[in-house]
Design a protein around this motif. Structure first.
Motif, mmCIF file in Angstrom:
data_model
loop_
_atom_site.group_PDB
_atom_site.id
_atom_site.type_symbol
_atom_site.label_atom_id
_atom_site.label_comp_id
_atom_site.label_asym_id
_atom_site.label_seq_id
_atom_site.Cartn_x
_atom_site.Cartn_y
_atom_site.Cartn_z
ATOM 1 N N SER A 11 0.849 -1.181 0.000
ATOM 2 C CA SER A 11 0.000 0.000 0.000
ATOM 3 C C SER A 11 0.897 1.247 0.000
ATOM 4 C CB SER A 11 -0.928 0.008 1.220
ATOM 5 O OG SER A 11 -0.190 0.225 2.414
ATOM 6 N N TYR A 12 0.367 2.332 -0.532
ATOM 7 C CA TYR A 12 1.164 3.565 -0.633
ATOM 8 C C TYR A 12 0.232 4.761 -0.515
ATOM 9 C CZ TYR A 12 4.262 7.131 -2.681
ATOM 10 O OH TYR A 12 5.022 8.253 -2.914
ATOM 11 N N GLN A 66 3.207 0.840 8.996
ATOM 12 C CA GLN A 66 3.557 1.741 7.905
ATOM 13 C C GLN A 66 5.002 2.214 8.056
ATOM 14 O OE1 GLN A 66 1.185 2.664 5.395
ATOM 15 N NE2 GLN A 66 -0.034 1.073 6.415
ATOM 16 N N ILE A 67 5.646 2.447 6.920
ATOM 17 C CA ILE A 67 6.966 3.080 6.879
ATOM 18 C C ILE A 67 6.774 4.511 6.403
ATOM 19 C CG2 ILE A 67 9.249 3.106 5.790
ATOM 20 C CD1 ILE A 67 8.978 0.068 5.431
ATOM 21 N N LEU A 68 7.175 5.486 7.211
ATOM 22 C CA LEU A 68 7.115 6.879 6.797
ATOM 23 C C LEU A 68 8.396 7.234 6.058
ATOM 24 C CD1 LEU A 68 5.729 8.695 10.002
ATOM 25 C CD2 LEU A 68 4.475 7.465 8.207
ATOM 26 N N ILE A 113 3.585 2.972 13.297
ATOM 27 C CA ILE A 113 4.740 3.380 12.485
ATOM 28 C C ILE A 113 5.863 2.385 12.731
ATOM 29 C CG2 ILE A 113 6.413 5.202 11.989
ATOM 30 C CD1 ILE A 113 4.293 7.225 12.927
ATOM 31 N N ALA A 114 6.154 1.591 11.689
ATOM 32 C CA ALA A 114 7.100 0.485 11.828
ATOM 33 C C ALA A 114 8.515 0.854 11.413
ATOM 34 C CB ALA A 114 6.624 -0.704 10.999
ATOM 35 N N GLY A 115 8.672 1.992 10.730
ATOM 36 C CA GLY A 115 10.003 2.397 10.290
ATOM 37 C C GLY A 115 9.990 3.804 9.726
ATOM 38 N N LEU A 116 11.150 4.440 9.753
ATOM 39 C CA LEU A 116 11.317 5.779 9.187
ATOM 40 C C LEU A 116 12.476 5.771 8.205
ATOM 41 C CD1 LEU A 116 11.177 8.101 12.366
ATOM 42 C CD2 LEU A 116 9.319 7.615 10.780
ATOM 43 N N ILE A 117 12.250 6.355 7.035
ATOM 44 C CA ILE A 117 13.322 6.607 6.077
ATOM 45 C C ILE A 117 13.321 8.110 5.822
ATOM 46 C CG2 ILE A 117 14.163 6.218 3.729
ATOM 47 C CD1 ILE A 117 12.891 3.428 3.872
#
Length: 258
Positions: free
Chosen positions: A55-56, A95-97, A123-127
Motif C-alpha cells: 500500500s502507498y 507503515q513506513i514513513l 509506524i514500523a520504520g522511518l526513512i
C-alpha cells in the motif's frame, strides 16, 4: 494519465490524497517545503509499491500541489495535523514513513504523536532523506538578514528565492514561532522503530552535520546513516532514486522478518 486525487477535509481545508491499496508494511510519503506529491521520489515510490504489492499513501500539505489553502498560512503544526489525519483515514497496519527534508521533521513529529513503544505501534520504520527537522530555528534563523528580520516584524513574512522553483519561498513569522513549538533536536528522540537516514554531503540547504546531530539523538533506536558523497539536497538523480528503492526494500524485508 495521472490518476486524480481524492480529497479529505481537515479543519475546513481540502487535502489532496493519492492512495494505492496493497499489503503491509505500507509506505507513506511526506514531501518537503513547497514540494508536491508528484515529484520524482514520490513517483518512484508509487512504482515500487505497485511492483511490490505494498500500500502507498501520499498527500499534499495545505498550500501545496493540489490541496486547498494558502501556502503562507501553513505551519508545522497545521501540516502535521493534516498528515496525521491522512494517516488515520487512509492507512491500516504497520507503515513506513518516508520523509524528505521538511517531511522528515513531520515524520519525526508524527512518530512522537503516534508511537508510544507499544506492541501495536502503527509506524514500523522511518526513512528520512536530507532531513531538516527544526529548520526554522537551527538552519534559517541564524542566517536571517537585517532586512528579513525587519520584514518579519513589520509585515509578518519575507520572501526568498528558491533554487528549485520559479516561485519564491515564503517564510512567515507564524512559521518560525510555531516551529519553535515543534522542535525535536532538543534531546533524545525515541521512535520505537528502525530509522534509515540518506544524506548528501554536497547538500547546500541541509548540511550533513545536521543529519549527524539527528542520528546522535536517535541513540536508543536502530539507526543507519548513509552519506552520498556527491549528493545534493534533491537526491533525485537516477542513482539516488535507486538507493531509495534499495533502502525501502531493505526496511520492508527487515520489518517482515520481525
Amino acid at each position: 494519465m495521472q490518476e486524480q486525487p481524492q480529497f479529505l477535509d481537515v479543519s475546513g481545508t481540502r487535502i489532496a490524497v493519492r492512495h494505492q491499496a496493497g499489503g503491509a508494511p505500507g509506505l507513506v510519503w511526506l514531501g518537503g517545503f513547497m514540494s508536491d506529491m508528484l515529484g520524482s521520489k514520490a513517483e518512484t515510490l508509487a512504482a515500487l509499491a505497485s511492483q511490490s504489492g505494498l500500500s502507498y499513501t501520499r498527500h499534499d500539505y495545505s498550500g501545496h500541489g493540489e490541496s486547498g489553502g494558502a501556502f503562507r498560512d501553513g505551519t508545522i503544526s497545521r501540516w502535521l495535523a493534516q498528515s496525521i489525519a491522512v494517516f488515520e483515514r487512509y492507512t491500516e497496519g504497520p507503515q513506513i514513513l518516508v520523509g524528505s527534508s521538511m517531511g522528515a521533521w513531520i515524520a519525526l513529529r508524527m512518530v512522537q504523536e503516534i508511537n508510544r513503544g507499544a506492541a501495536d505501534d502503527r509506524i514500523a520504520g522511518l526513512i528520512l532523506l536530507a532531513p531538516a527537522p527544526d529548520f526554522t530555528s537551527d538552519l534559517h534563523a541564524p542566517k536571517l538578514t537585517e532586512d528579513q528580520i525587519s520584514s518579519l516584524a513589520t509585515h509578518g513574512y519575507f520572501e526568498a528565492p528558491s533554487g528549485y522553483s520559479d516561485e519564491p519561498y515564503v517564510f512567515t513569522r507564524e512559521l518560525f514561532e510555531d516551529g519553535d513549538k515543534n522542535r525535536v533536536l532538543t534531546g533524545p528522540i525515541d521512535t520505537h522503530c528502525p530509522v534509515h537516514i540518506l544524506q548528501g554531503m554536497e547538500d547546500p540547504d541541509v548540511p550533513y552535520q545536521h543529519a549527524e546531530k539527528l542520528a546522535a539523538l536517535l541513540s536508543k533506536d536502530d539507526v543507519t546513516l548513509t552519506f552520498i558523497k556527491d549528493g545534493d539536497h534533491r537526491l533525485s538523480r537516477p542513482e539516488d532514486l535507486s538507493l531509495l528503492e534499495r533502502t525501502v526494500t531493505g526496511m520492508v524485508e527487515t520489518i517482515r522478518q520481525g
